[in-house]
Write an enzyme that holds these catalytic residues in place. Structure first.
Site, short mmCIF file in Angstrom:
data_model
loop_
_atom_site.label_atom_id
_atom_site.label_comp_id
_atom_site.label_asym_id
_atom_site.label_seq_id
_atom_site.Cartn_x
_atom_site.Cartn_y
_atom_site.Cartn_z
N HIS A 190 0.84 -1.20 0.00
CA HIS A 190 0.00 0.00 0.00
C HIS A 190 0.87 1.25 0.00
O HIS A 190 2.10 1.16 0.13
CB HIS A 190 -0.98 0.00 1.18
N HIS A 213 1.39 4.01 1.91
CA HIS A 213 1.92 4.79 3.02
C HIS A 213 3.45 4.89 2.95
O HIS A 213 4.13 3.94 2.58
CB HIS A 213 1.48 4.19 4.35
N ASP A 251 5.87 4.87 5.03
CA ASP A 251 6.75 3.95 5.75
C ASP A 251 6.83 2.59 5.08
O ASP A 251 7.54 1.69 5.55
CB ASP A 251 6.31 3.81 7.22
N HIS A 252 6.12 2.45 3.94
CA HIS A 252 6.20 1.22 3.14
C HIS A 252 6.79 1.48 1.76
O HIS A 252 7.20 0.54 1.09
CB HIS A 252 4.81 0.60 3.00
N HIS A 264 -7.41 -0.69 5.66
CA HIS A 264 -6.36 0.22 6.14
C HIS A 264 -6.19 1.35 5.12
O HIS A 264 -6.17 2.53 5.47
CB HIS A 264 -5.08 -0.57 6.32
N ASP A 293 -0.20 -3.91 6.33
CA ASP A 293 -0.84 -3.39 7.54
C ASP A 293 -2.31 -3.79 7.63
O ASP A 293 -3.11 -3.10 8.26
CB ASP A 293 -0.74 -1.86 7.57
N HIS A 346 4.78 -4.73 10.95
CA HIS A 346 5.13 -3.97 12.15
C HIS A 346 5.26 -4.90 13.36
O HIS A 346 4.60 -5.94 13.44
CB HIS A 346 4.05 -2.92 12.47
#
Length: 259
Positions: free
Chosen positions: A56, A58, A60-61, A112, A133, A171
């Site tokens: 996805h 975001h 942090d990915h 998410h 996530d 995570h």
């Protein structure tokens, strides 16, 4: 056989590193930071990064994707319905791809984010699920874009995969998730045992993932919305009668957001 290792990133992210030891080729899942991947490649100079898988959008990915592609020429796979940097292959539900000789099926798992996908390799002996996530060890992702209905449907779909499926989430949230699971099911012996075990692991700085779907079905409250005791706790929490598992899930997710 493909070896899978975790490259820690930020405070609690895991970048999953898949390694084909025979070919000296590797792939990564959700590299939010290029640095841990580059450091691994520098320590292993005879290896080549060939593929980057994204679940996805975001940051942090995805934050390391463009740099890694520029550095290595790796092919980038990501969800068709999200803005993924440097994406080469746009993936939709039920698409198939082959990475390091592994055939993976794409599962659309909105909730998410709206375009979130998961990658599933249906090996007869050891199925693999890279779920970003959406499904966490003992938990699930927050609903930043989707609805409770979407997320409950996504989790229910993943929960139908084989018991032996290894769940590679993105995570290290397991201990906090299990604290919540204990609040939801204080009499669930499986939850209590897992909470004790993960508490010990984290005290030793051991990672708590991957888990298995069999374990998730026994200890993850978000996969247990149809269980009577979980429904009763949700009813107690909301002060209303939650008729469907989706309604129970919605109460649990809202509770967890403030837990």
């Amino acid at each position: 056989m493909i070896q899978v290792d975790a490259l820690p990133a930020f405070s609690d992210n895991y970048i999953w590193l898949l390694q084909d030891n025979a070919a000296k080729c590797c792939a990564v899942v959700d590299p939010g930071d290029a640095a841990p991947v580059i450091a691994w490649l520098e320590r292993n100079p005879d290896w080549r990064l060939t593929d980057i898988l994204i679940t996805h959008h975001h940051a942090d990915h995805t934050g390391g994707v463009a740099q890694l592609k520029t550095l290595t020429g790796a092919k980038v796979y990501g969800p068709a319905n999200e803005n993924i940097p440097a994406r080469d292959v746009a993936l939709s539900d039920n698409d198939q791809l082959t990475v390091l000789g592994l055939t993976c099926v794409v599962h659309a798992v909105p909730g998410h984010t709206l375009g979130h996908i998961a990658f599933y390799h249906a090996d007869a002996e050891q199925p693999l699920l890279f779920c970003g996530d959406t499904l966490f060890a003992a938990g699930c992702g927050r609903l930043f874009e989707g609805t409770p209905q979407q997320m409950h449907h996504s989790l229910s779909r993943l929960a139908e995969l084989p018991d032996s499926t290894l769940v590679y989430c993105a995570h290290e949230y397991t201990l906090s998730n299990l604290r919540f699971a204990v609040a939801v099911e204080p009499d669930n012996a499986d939850v209590l045992q897992r909470f004790e075990q993960v508490t010990q692991w984290r005290a030793q700085n051991r990672i708590s993932v991957p888990s298995t779907l069999a374990l998730e079905r026994k200890t993850n409250p978000f996969l247990r919305a149809a269980v009577i005791s979980v429904k009763q706790k949700a009813d107690e929490r909301s002060g209303t009668l939650n008729v469907t598992p989706t309604e129970v899930f919605a109460v649990l997710r809202a509770w967890k957001d403030k837990f």
